[in-house]
Design a protein around this motif. Structure first.
Motif, short mmCIF file in Angstrom:
data_model
loop_
_atom_site.label_atom_id
_atom_site.label_comp_id
_atom_site.label_asym_id
_atom_site.label_seq_id
_atom_site.Cartn_x
_atom_site.Cartn_y
_atom_site.Cartn_z
N LEU A 107 14.45 -2.19 5.11
CA LEU A 107 13.37 -2.85 4.39
C LEU A 107 13.59 -4.36 4.37
O LEU A 107 12.64 -5.15 4.52
N ASN A 112 0.77 -1.59 -2.52
CA ASN A 112 0.33 -0.64 -1.50
C ASN A 112 -1.17 -0.42 -1.54
O ASN A 112 -1.84 -0.45 -0.51
N ILE A 134 9.16 5.38 -3.29
CA ILE A 134 8.06 4.62 -2.68
C ILE A 134 7.27 5.50 -1.72
O ILE A 134 6.06 5.43 -1.63
N HIS A 135 7.98 6.38 -0.98
CA HIS A 135 7.30 7.22 0.01
C HIS A 135 6.21 8.07 -0.61
O HIS A 135 5.22 8.42 0.03
N ILE A 174 13.63 4.01 -2.47
CA ILE A 174 12.78 4.07 -1.27
C ILE A 174 12.09 5.43 -1.18
O ILE A 174 10.93 5.54 -0.82
N MET A 187 9.14 0.29 4.75
CA MET A 187 9.08 1.36 3.75
C MET A 187 9.00 2.74 4.40
O MET A 187 8.79 3.74 3.73
N VAL A 206 4.99 -1.88 -6.87
CA VAL A 206 4.92 -1.41 -5.49
C VAL A 206 3.64 -0.62 -5.26
O VAL A 206 2.98 -0.75 -4.23
N LYS A 245 6.73 4.05 6.28
CA LYS A 245 5.40 4.67 6.23
C LYS A 245 4.80 4.61 7.64
O LYS A 245 3.96 3.77 7.94
N PHE A 301 11.32 -5.70 -4.23
CA PHE A 301 12.13 -4.78 -3.44
C PHE A 301 13.64 -5.04 -3.59
O PHE A 301 14.44 -4.24 -3.08
N TYR A 331 15.98 -2.22 -4.88
CA TYR A 331 15.72 -0.86 -4.41
C TYR A 331 16.90 -0.34 -3.61
O TYR A 331 17.41 -1.01 -2.70
#
Length: 431
Positions: free
Chosen positions: A380, A145, A428-429, A425, A226, A141, A228, A417, A420
């Motif tokens: 997601l 990104n 991931i942030h 999650i 995600m 991941v 974001k 994913f 997850y």
């Protein structure tokens, strides 16, 4: 001793996957500018294939990857053999109105050079897809990104550089495209006039604005999935600044998907309200503001009505390719004339000409099978579905590009994913 060797290979193997993902968006740079196959991601995948077969591992994931890859290659070779036999049984004369990958040769029907090169690109990318699919973990991941973050940041840098210095600041792109007649290196340098001002159309290091849109559109959807928010806003701004019909087509597909399929009613009603408001504002500005009127005409109306060179070419190439396929014999209708033969400005007619109706159906089923991946996080999952659907429709209508590694990375990311949960999650942030 053997255990140490296998452990070392496994370590480098996983690192290599992350590096390939990281450079998967770098398509306008090549080690040898005139040889597309020397794009870094391709070279690294070839190395990965070598490591994979030279150092076999007795593990379930290895065996699954090996047999899936073997099955794909066997089916693809069989399919290609049928198309070549069809070309021998029913020879045709391909008109110059159809765009071929090798435009210098309209006479060769059997074992064209482009069949070999384009097949190699496909096989390389399918191997990358299978590796990510079967060896997916949280570490990938971060690579996904940063692959897209770097592309977006470079696009912003290019845009700001032109605003300040009124010239191109692209110092990465060096690939020479075979269809360029003006000697431009690294893709196109395109400006969008808005009144008395010219703005650079963002392309990053993908070659052209439409390709930047094709690459980043699905990532925009994943960013929302995600959670974001700010990165998604920046990505959306870059997509708008491409001034590419491809970008707005993808965003339109995304909004439609969320309006009809989002499980969150608040999202559906909010998007409906925003869409209705934007349409009203656009209509008002189009009718009352000359600068906005010219911008909308240049980006949308002239292209769709065929009044620009781009719009006219797209429609004529599609009709020529589609009609030639439609009037073919039954074998060519079903199997096409051979992978890598023609390249129209849309993937729909390109697929029909090259691999026929069966190939089109197989590709469509393959793409939409990713909607069945059981991603645990609902939000997601929905945005991954939107990303897949966006890529499909953009390819079919606007960008006939299967050989971009980022396309296969996004497809395979569904398996990354898949497992997850909400805790994952939150991890991931922080990436």
């Amino acid at each position: 001793m053997n255990g140490m060797i296998f452990s070392r290979v496994k370590f480098e193997y996983r690192n290599l996957i992350s590096i390939i993902i990281l450079v998967s968006t770098l398509t306008a740079f090549a080690i040898i500018p005139t040889v597309p196959a020397t794009v870094p991601s391709y070279l690294l995948i070839i190395i990965l294939i070598g490591v994979f077969f030279l150092f076999p591992l007795n593990t379930p994931k290895y065996k699954q990857t090996f047999w899936e890859f073997f099955l794909f290659v066997a089916i693809f070779i069989t399919f290609s053999f049928i198309t070549q036999v069809s070309n021998w049984l029913y020879p045709v004369t391909v008109p110059k109105s159809i765009v071929l990958i090798d435009a210098s040769d309209y006479s060769t029907l059997i074992l064209r050079g482009s069949l070999i090169t384009q097949s190699a690109y496909l096989i390389i990318n399918v191997f990358l897809y299978l590796i990510i699919k079967n060896y997916s973990d949280e570490n990938l991941v971060k690579a996904i990104n940063w692959a897209f973050r770097l592309l977006i940041l470079y696009g912003i840098y290019e845009f700001v550089f032109y605003l300040i210095f009124n010239s191109s600041g692209d110092f990465i792109s060096n690939r020479i495209y075979s269809n360029q007649q003006d000697g431009v290196i690294g893709g196109s340098f395109q400006l969008q006039p808005i009144g008395a001002m010219n703005l650079l159309r963002i392309k990053g290091y993908t070659g052209e604005p439409s390709m930047f849109s094709f690459v980043t559109l699905p990532y925009f959807s994943l960013l929302i999935g995600m959670r974001k928010k700010w990165e998604a806003i920046v990505c959306l701004g870059c997509l708008i600044l491409t001034f590419s019909t491809t970008a707005f087509l993808g965003l339109f597909v995304y909004v439609l998907y969320q309006m009809f399929f989002s499980s969150n009613k608040k999202v559906r009603y909010t998007l409906l309200l925003i869409a209705a408001s934007l349409v009203g504002v656009f209509v008002f500005l189009y009718a009352t503001n000359d600068i906005f009127n010219g911008l909308i005409n240049a980006v949308f109306i002239d292209k769709f009505s065929g009044q620009t060179v781009s719009g006219d070419e797209r429609s004529s190439f599609f009709l020529a390719t589609f009609n030639f396929w439609r009037t073919s014999d039954i074998l060519h209708i079903l199997f096409g004339y051979g992978f890598g033969f023609a390249r129209s400005t849309d993937f729909f007619s390109t697929l029909l000409f090259n691999v026929g109706l069966l190939g089109l159906i197989a590709f469509t089923l393959f793409i939409f099978s990713h909607l069945l991946i059981p991603i645990k996080d609902k939000y997601l999952k929905e945005n991954y579905h939107a990303a897949v659907i966006m890529m499909f429709f953009v390819m079919m209508i606007s960008v006939p590009e299967f050989a971009y590694c980022s396309f296969w990375v996004i497809l395979a990311s569904g398996y990354v994913f898949k497992n997850y949960n909400l805790k994952n999650i939150n991890v991931i942030h922080k990436l």
